[in-house]
Write a protein that holds these residues in place. Structure first.
Motif, mmCIF file in Angstrom:
data_model
loop_
_atom_site.group_PDB
_atom_site.id
_atom_site.type_symbol
_atom_site.label_atom_id
_atom_site.label_comp_id
_atom_site.label_asym_id
_atom_site.label_seq_id
_atom_site.Cartn_x
_atom_site.Cartn_y
_atom_site.Cartn_z
ATOM 1 N N PHE A 116 -22.865 97.714 79.723
ATOM 2 C CA PHE A 116 -22.811 96.665 79.575
ATOM 3 C C PHE A 116 -22.475 96.066 78.720
ATOM 4 N N ALA A 117 -22.782 96.309 77.658
ATOM 5 C CA ALA A 117 -23.068 96.193 76.384
ATOM 6 C C ALA A 117 -22.452 96.122 75.509
ATOM 7 N N VAL A 118 -22.192 98.162 75.902
ATOM 8 C CA VAL A 118 -21.428 98.556 75.058
ATOM 9 C C VAL A 118 -19.857 98.330 75.653
ATOM 10 N N LEU A 119 -19.637 97.865 76.774
ATOM 11 C CA LEU A 119 -18.387 97.576 77.266
ATOM 12 C C LEU A 119 -17.846 95.889 77.001
ATOM 13 N N MET A 120 -18.602 95.153 76.352
ATOM 14 C CA MET A 120 -18.437 94.109 75.545
ATOM 15 C C MET A 120 -18.473 94.087 73.871
ATOM 16 N N ALA A 121 -19.442 95.134 73.727
ATOM 17 C CA ALA A 121 -19.005 95.075 72.146
ATOM 18 C C ALA A 121 -17.578 96.181 71.729
ATOM 19 N N ALA A 122 -16.948 96.878 72.839
ATOM 20 C CA ALA A 122 -16.048 97.510 72.414
ATOM 21 C C ALA A 122 -14.796 96.469 72.348
ATOM 22 N N TYR A 131 -31.324 106.729 69.445
ATOM 23 C CA TYR A 131 -32.741 105.942 69.935
ATOM 24 C C TYR A 131 -31.726 105.857 70.911
ATOM 25 N N GLU A 132 -32.330 105.012 72.130
ATOM 26 C CA GLU A 132 -32.694 104.928 73.619
ATOM 27 C C GLU A 132 -32.701 103.728 73.713
ATOM 28 N N CYS A 133 -31.968 102.991 73.902
ATOM 29 C CA CYS A 133 -32.207 100.897 73.960
ATOM 30 C C CYS A 133 -32.617 101.328 75.762
ATOM 31 N N LEU A 134 -33.775 99.476 75.303
ATOM 32 C CA LEU A 134 -34.761 98.826 76.527
ATOM 33 C C LEU A 134 -33.609 97.667 76.122
ATOM 34 N N GLU A 135 -33.691 97.318 75.354
ATOM 35 C CA GLU A 135 -32.351 96.163 75.775
ATOM 36 C C GLU A 135 -32.248 95.816 74.138
ATOM 37 N N ILE A 136 -31.068 95.288 74.652
ATOM 38 C CA ILE A 136 -30.002 94.812 73.202
ATOM 39 C C ILE A 136 -29.677 92.770 73.177
ATOM 40 N N THR A 137 -29.320 92.721 72.561
ATOM 41 C CA THR A 137 -28.451 91.395 72.205
ATOM 42 C C THR A 137 -27.721 90.866 71.108
ATOM 43 N N LEU A 138 -26.244 90.898 71.247
ATOM 44 C CA LEU A 138 -25.064 91.032 70.862
ATOM 45 C C LEU A 138 -24.700 89.763 70.262
ATOM 46 N N ALA A 150 -12.761 91.782 82.392
ATOM 47 C CA ALA A 150 -13.091 90.092 82.021
ATOM 48 C C ALA A 150 -12.276 90.122 79.990
ATOM 49 N N ASP A 151 -12.659 88.615 79.999
ATOM 50 C CA ASP A 151 -12.910 88.245 78.647
ATOM 51 C C ASP A 151 -13.586 88.665 77.813
ATOM 52 N N MET A 152 -13.969 88.764 76.725
ATOM 53 C CA MET A 152 -15.261 89.256 76.154
ATOM 54 C C MET A 152 -16.025 87.916 76.498
ATOM 55 N N CYS A 153 -17.579 87.950 76.689
ATOM 56 C CA CYS A 153 -18.295 87.201 76.748
ATOM 57 C C CYS A 153 -19.350 86.388 75.850
ATOM 58 N N ALA A 154 -19.198 84.787 76.352
ATOM 59 C CA ALA A 154 -20.375 84.218 75.254
ATOM 60 C C ALA A 154 -21.457 84.850 74.657
#
Length: 250
Positions: free
Chosen positions: A159-165, A237-244, A145-149
């Motif tokens: 999912f955050a790791v994939l979009m960050a990559a 750290y272990e992530c609970l929630e992340i905003t990019l 998929a394209d990089m998200c908005a």
């Protein structure tokens, strides 16, 4: 009904299709699916709805080269293809429940195969790890998929790791704000800063030789820190929630 062990055996094609459709519909965060390409049409509505719900969908298809290729952007976040006969029928939903069995159940209605659904977090985690660590790595990437908005908040860390990559791959500077637990003393805190690295093997180019590794390095106020997903031990750290978000938006 499932037994106390959370296992249920399926021996007919219709039963397996129904079970897989229900699993796909149940996902809130992530799906991993390995199946014959010729059987995809039975799950298109459910997969499309999952994408609409912002579920991470990792789809591994194999088999019939003559089967028509669907519009993958409508049904998956990333797709890989693999040779037939290597991969079992496999579904995991939210790393909580899933199904595994013989892929012939979907291609030969008369074959004497079976599949098992499970509602067991340990089993689901093992199947998810096997999917990424073995089958996914052997596949050939054919769609991402394209990089998200941005900004976007993720509860599914992978999912955050994939979009960050994808952002780093495209040269788009991003920043993160993450609610995390310390892996040493389990205290909760919030960290923020530019994302300077993504360790993963979900999309090309893989930046980790360990298929189970999915982590982000954030340049926080105190210096670079590593953040992993649920059960992280090697990261700080272990992530609970992340905003990019895009770094240039700040």
């Amino acid at each position: 009904m499932m037994g106390q062990s959370g296992l249920e055996i399926h021996r007919t094609q219709s039963s397996v299709i129904s079970a897989m459709q229900s699993l796909i519909e149940s996902a809130d965060e992530s799906l991993t699916i390995a199946l014959p390409k010729s059987a995809l049409s039975a799950f298109m509505p459910q997969l499309s709805a999952a994408i609409e719900r912002d579920v991470l969908v990792l789809l591994l298809v194999h088999g019939d080269e003559t089967a028509s290729t669907p519009a993958y952007e409508d049904i998956a976040t990333a797709v890989r293809t693999i040779e037939s006969g290597i991969t079992p029928l496999l579904v995991t939903a939210d790393m909580q429940r899933g199904l595994t069995g013989h892929s012939g159940l979907l291609t030969d209605s008369m074959a004497e195969h079976q599949a098992t659904t499970f509602d067991n977090e340990n089993l689901a985690h093992d199947e998810f790890t096997m999917f990424l660590g073995s089958h996914w790595l052997m596949g050939t990437e054919c769609y991402v998929a394209d990089m998200c908005a941005f900004p976007r908040t993720f509860s599914a860390f992978q999912f955050a790791v994939l979009m960050a990559a994808l952002a780093l791959r495209e040269g788009t500077p991003i920043t993160a704000r993450a609610r995390v637990l310390s892996t040493t003393d389990r205290t909760e805190t919030t960290i923020s800063g530019p994302v300077i690295n993504a360790r993963q093997s979900l999309v090309y180019p893989a930046s980790s030789k360990n298929p189970a590794e999915r982590s982000l390095t954030i340049d926080a106020d105190s210096g670079p820190v590593t953040v992993g997903g649920a059960g992280a031990t090697k990261e700080a750290y272990e992530c609970l929630e992340i905003t990019l978000d895009r770094l240039d938006d700040h």
